[in-house]
Design a protein around this motif. Structure first.
Motif, short mmCIF file in Angstrom:
data_model
loop_
_atom_site.label_atom_id
_atom_site.label_comp_id
_atom_site.label_asym_id
_atom_site.label_seq_id
_atom_site.Cartn_x
_atom_site.Cartn_y
_atom_site.Cartn_z
N ILE B 16 37.83 34.56 42.13
CA ILE B 16 37.31 33.54 41.21
C ILE B 16 37.34 34.08 39.78
CG2 ILE B 16 35.27 32.20 40.59
CD1 ILE B 16 34.69 32.16 43.68
N ASP B 17 38.01 33.34 38.92
CA ASP B 17 38.24 33.80 37.55
C ASP B 17 37.15 33.24 36.64
OD1 ASP B 17 39.16 34.51 35.09
OD2 ASP B 17 41.25 33.93 35.47
N LEU B 18 36.22 34.10 36.24
CA LEU B 18 35.11 33.66 35.40
C LEU B 18 35.57 33.39 33.97
CD1 LEU B 18 32.26 36.04 36.65
CD2 LEU B 18 32.73 33.69 37.34
N ASP B 19 36.79 33.82 33.65
CA ASP B 19 37.31 33.58 32.31
C ASP B 19 37.77 32.14 32.15
OD1 ASP B 19 37.97 35.04 29.80
OD2 ASP B 19 39.96 34.21 30.20
N THR B 20 38.33 31.58 33.21
CA THR B 20 38.92 30.25 33.08
C THR B 20 38.08 29.13 33.69
OG1 THR B 20 40.25 30.77 35.00
CG2 THR B 20 41.32 30.97 32.87
N CYS B 21 37.06 29.47 34.47
CA CYS B 21 36.23 28.41 35.05
C CYS B 21 35.55 27.65 33.92
CB CYS B 21 35.17 29.01 35.98
SG CYS B 21 34.02 27.76 36.61
N VAL B 22 35.69 26.31 33.96
CA VAL B 22 35.11 25.49 32.91
C VAL B 22 33.80 24.84 33.35
CG1 VAL B 22 37.28 25.03 31.75
CG2 VAL B 22 36.53 23.51 33.59
N GLY B 23 33.37 25.13 34.58
CA GLY B 23 32.09 24.60 35.04
C GLY B 23 32.09 23.11 35.30
N GLN B 200 23.95 46.25 47.41
CA GLN B 200 23.50 45.75 48.70
C GLN B 200 24.38 46.26 49.85
OE1 GLN B 200 21.09 43.48 50.06
NE2 GLN B 200 19.84 43.72 48.23
N GLY B 201 25.51 46.86 49.51
CA GLY B 201 26.36 47.49 50.53
C GLY B 201 27.04 46.51 51.48
N THR B 202 27.27 45.27 51.03
CA THR B 202 27.85 44.27 51.92
C THR B 202 29.38 44.28 51.92
OG1 THR B 202 27.68 42.71 50.11
CG2 THR B 202 25.91 42.67 51.71
N LYS B 203 29.98 44.97 50.99
CA LYS B 203 31.44 45.02 50.82
C LYS B 203 32.07 43.63 50.85
CE LYS B 203 31.80 49.51 53.12
NZ LYS B 203 31.15 49.49 54.45
N PRO B 204 31.79 42.82 49.83
CA PRO B 204 32.35 41.45 49.82
C PRO B 204 33.87 41.45 49.75
CG PRO B 204 30.79 41.79 47.99
CD PRO B 204 31.02 43.11 48.62
N VAL B 205 34.49 40.50 50.44
CA VAL B 205 35.95 40.34 50.34
C VAL B 205 36.28 39.56 49.06
CG1 VAL B 205 37.95 39.19 51.38
CG2 VAL B 205 36.42 40.55 52.80
N ASN B 206 35.54 38.48 48.81
CA ASN B 206 35.77 37.71 47.58
C ASN B 206 35.53 38.58 46.35
OD1 ASN B 206 36.06 35.57 49.28
ND2 ASN B 206 34.60 34.24 48.21
N LYS B 207 36.39 38.40 45.35
CA LYS B 207 36.22 39.17 44.11
C LYS B 207 36.07 38.20 42.95
CE LYS B 207 37.19 43.06 46.24
NZ LYS B 207 36.05 43.78 46.77
N TYR B 208 35.39 38.68 41.91
CA TYR B 208 35.22 37.90 40.68
C TYR B 208 35.95 38.60 39.55
CZ TYR B 208 31.91 34.72 42.80
OH TYR B 208 31.34 33.75 43.59
N LEU B 209 36.76 37.84 38.79
CA LEU B 209 37.44 38.40 37.63
C LEU B 209 36.53 38.20 36.42
CD1 LEU B 209 41.00 36.93 38.27
CD2 LEU B 209 40.04 39.09 39.09
N PRO B 210 36.18 39.30 35.73
CA PRO B 210 35.26 39.17 34.61
C PRO B 210 35.93 38.43 33.45
CG PRO B 210 36.11 41.41 34.76
CD PRO B 210 36.61 40.68 35.97
N PRO B 211 35.14 37.79 32.57
CA PRO B 211 35.73 37.13 31.41
C PRO B 211 36.49 38.14 30.56
CG PRO B 211 33.38 36.63 31.61
CD PRO B 211 33.68 37.70 32.60
#
Lengths: 290, 251
Positions: B16-23, B200-211
């Motif tokens: 998920i790209d937090l730079d381009t998400c327009v909400g 939390q040590g959950t090792k999420p698969v989903n990643k977030y791209l910072p702005p």
């Protein structure tokens, strides 16, 4: 966390019931016939009413039997298996005492261990959750098991054990509150780690995803009860430990023991209510709340 | 079984790209639409047109204001759904085995016919990714649109999660994060994709791209050098007035 009455009643009553079974299994007191029937009836009522109360919390209680399958990984499943094992073993042990005036000591000992293991499993349902730092501590199982032993000793009429476990439970309760107050900060989760945006600056929740409330907020970001937490802590400690100790100190009669038991149960209910109401789930950080 | 697999063949997930998400919340709407009409119990609403509406959603968009030490604050829209963690605490707490992580693709699912609705998995999740449906009494969560991504009845371009398919700003990407050559893995490598609440040590698969870092812009007035400097001290009549008024006013 939302202090659901069904869970508070379940943990307190089943804790008492299994605590009483633990003492009965050890032959404290060793009773036979109708007296034994009375003791076991009280213990089973407490344990079974507690377990039935927990079923009210389920969305689909008709499938509850499936909860016996995952004991390898799930503390909730272990609790279910251990509680039924305890109730079955103690039913045989109690039946022998009531109907055959026979004490099967080894079976009783096994039942005692199972009863305490059940209470431990209950406590680990909460103690295992890293998401609720206040619960994720050795104090959770220590306090649950000690309170169960104190309440069990009180109902079993074991005055010396009652006094000892009440004092230990009181000390553990104070330690649990003191350590618990700093646990959230120690766990290190903040709005910045929750969003990953801390590298840019300080994060503030600008707009919620929804205008109304939702399941997450109702269940995990409940803070209605925290306002009077300090007052309730004092009340709970007085009723749960101090008043019963004074009453038993004054003299061991049916009246003082009954009053001590009522006071202890009321105090434990208050303590357990705080256990939930004061617990903060990390998901609140996404909503700018605790 | 609610024990977690030691490893999964694939790690399907979202970037998920937090730079381009327009909400715009289009992903929220498409998710609710698809998952109400298809897999499992519908996502119910309670009092939807009344005074106190609430309902079950598998994907929600928060908005955060982030204030750097210098410069103006940034507004960042933040979609959040199940992260399909490698070390998913929601799976191991389940007493019935309803909650499980698939070996073949790493998707975390709930078998609704086994779910007793105890809610413990929602407590175990740090991200608020699971919501109990108030009508069905079973736990609902993102399925990564498991009924779309393998669905050969759909045209190939539709075989991705509804939220990804609908996103108008291309802020959502779907793929195999265990394959370092996949498009999503490369995005994560290029843009410094991050985990949520790694502590939390959950090792999420989903990643977030910072702005992406904001451009800096110094304020420059190109006409300034061409202007006469303003006289710092007044003289003549104005100077006399200034001095006299200063004496009268005591300044």
């Amino acid at each position: 966390m939302h202090p659901a009455p069904s869970i508070i009643i379940f943990t307190v009553l089943s804790g008492l019931g299994f605590g009483l079974l633990a003492f009965l299994g050890l032959g404290m007191p060793t009773v036979f016939g109708s007296v034994a029937f009375g003791y076991f009836t009280i213990a089973y009522l407490l344990a079974v009413v507690g377990l039935a109360s927990s079923a009210f919390h389920l969305g689909n209680p008709q499938r509850a039997l499936k909860a016996f399958t995952q004991w390898r990984s799930s503390w909730l499943s272990r609790e279910a298996c251990l509680s039924v094992a305890t109730l079955v073993v103690m039913a045989i042990y109690g039946g022998a005492l009531v109907f055959f005036n026979t004490k099967l000591s080894t079976l009783g000992l096994i039942g005692s261990v199972l009863a305490l293991a059940t209470v431990f499993a209950t406590s680990m349902i909460y103690g295992q959750l890293k998401t609720v730092p206040r619960w994720n501590s050795w104090t959770t199982p220590a306090l649950f098991v000690t309170l169960s032993l104190a309440g069990g000793a009180l109902l079993a009429g074991q005055v010396v054990f009652t006094l000892a476990f009440l004092v230990v439970a009181g000390i553990l309760q104070v330690i649990a509150w003191m350590l618990g107050d700093g646990r959230f900060e120690q766990a290190g989760s903040t709005q910045e780690t929750a969003t990953g945006l801390g590298a840019i600056g300080t994060v503030r929740h600008f707009e919620a995803p929804h205008t109304g409330t939702n399941y997450l907020l109702r269940e995990m970001v409940h803070h209605v009860g925290r306002k009077h937490a300090q007052t309730l802590r004092v009340i709970s400690l007085i009723l749960m430990v101090i008043l019963p100790v004074i009453l038993l100190w004054l003299g061991v009669t049916y009246v003082t023991v009954a009053l001590a038991a009522i006071s202890h149960i009321a105090g434990t209910l208050a303590s357990r209510w705080l256990f939930f109401a004061e617990a903060e789930h990390v998901v609140g950080l996404y909503y700018g709340q605790r | 079984m609610t024990t977690l697999p030691a490893s999964t063949e694939k790690k399907l997930g979202l970037v998920i790209d937090l730079d381009t998400c327009v909400g715009c919340h289009a992903c929220v709407v498409s998710c609710k639409g698809w998952n109400t009409e298809n897999y499992g119990a519908p996502l119910s609403d309670q009092d939807p047109y009344g005074a106190d509406p609430s309902g079950t959603f598998l994907n929600r968009v928060h908005s955060y204001e982030v204030q750097p030490t210098e410069g103006p604050a940034q507004l960042i829209h933040f979609p959040k759904s199940c992260l399909h963690c490698d070390d998913a605490p929601c799976v191991t707490v389940c007493p019935t085995g309803a909650s499980y992580k698939r070996v073949e693709d790493g998707i975390v699912l709930v078998n609704e016919t086994d779910c007793i609705g105890c809610g413990l998995c929602a407590w175990a999740c740090p991200y608020g990714a699971r919501e109990m449906d108030q009508a069905a009494g079973v736990m609902k969560k993102c399925t990564l649109c498991v009924d779309r991504i393998y669905n050969e009845n759909l045209p190939e371009e539709d075989r991705q999660p509804a939220c990804v398919r609908t996103c108008p700003s291309n802020a959502r990407h779907f793929g195999d994060l265990s394959d370092p050559d996949s498009e999503v893995s490369q995005l994560v490598a290029e843009r410094g994709g991050m985990d949520l609440m790694p502590e939390q040590g959950t090792k999420p698969v989903n990643k977030y791209l910072p702005p992406r870092p904001k451009d800096t812009w110094e304020e420059v007035d190109i006409l300034a050098p061409l202007l006469e400097p303003v006289a710092p001290e007044a003289d003549g009549l104005l100077g006399w007035l200034d001095r006299t008024l200063g004496k009268v006013g005591g300044k």
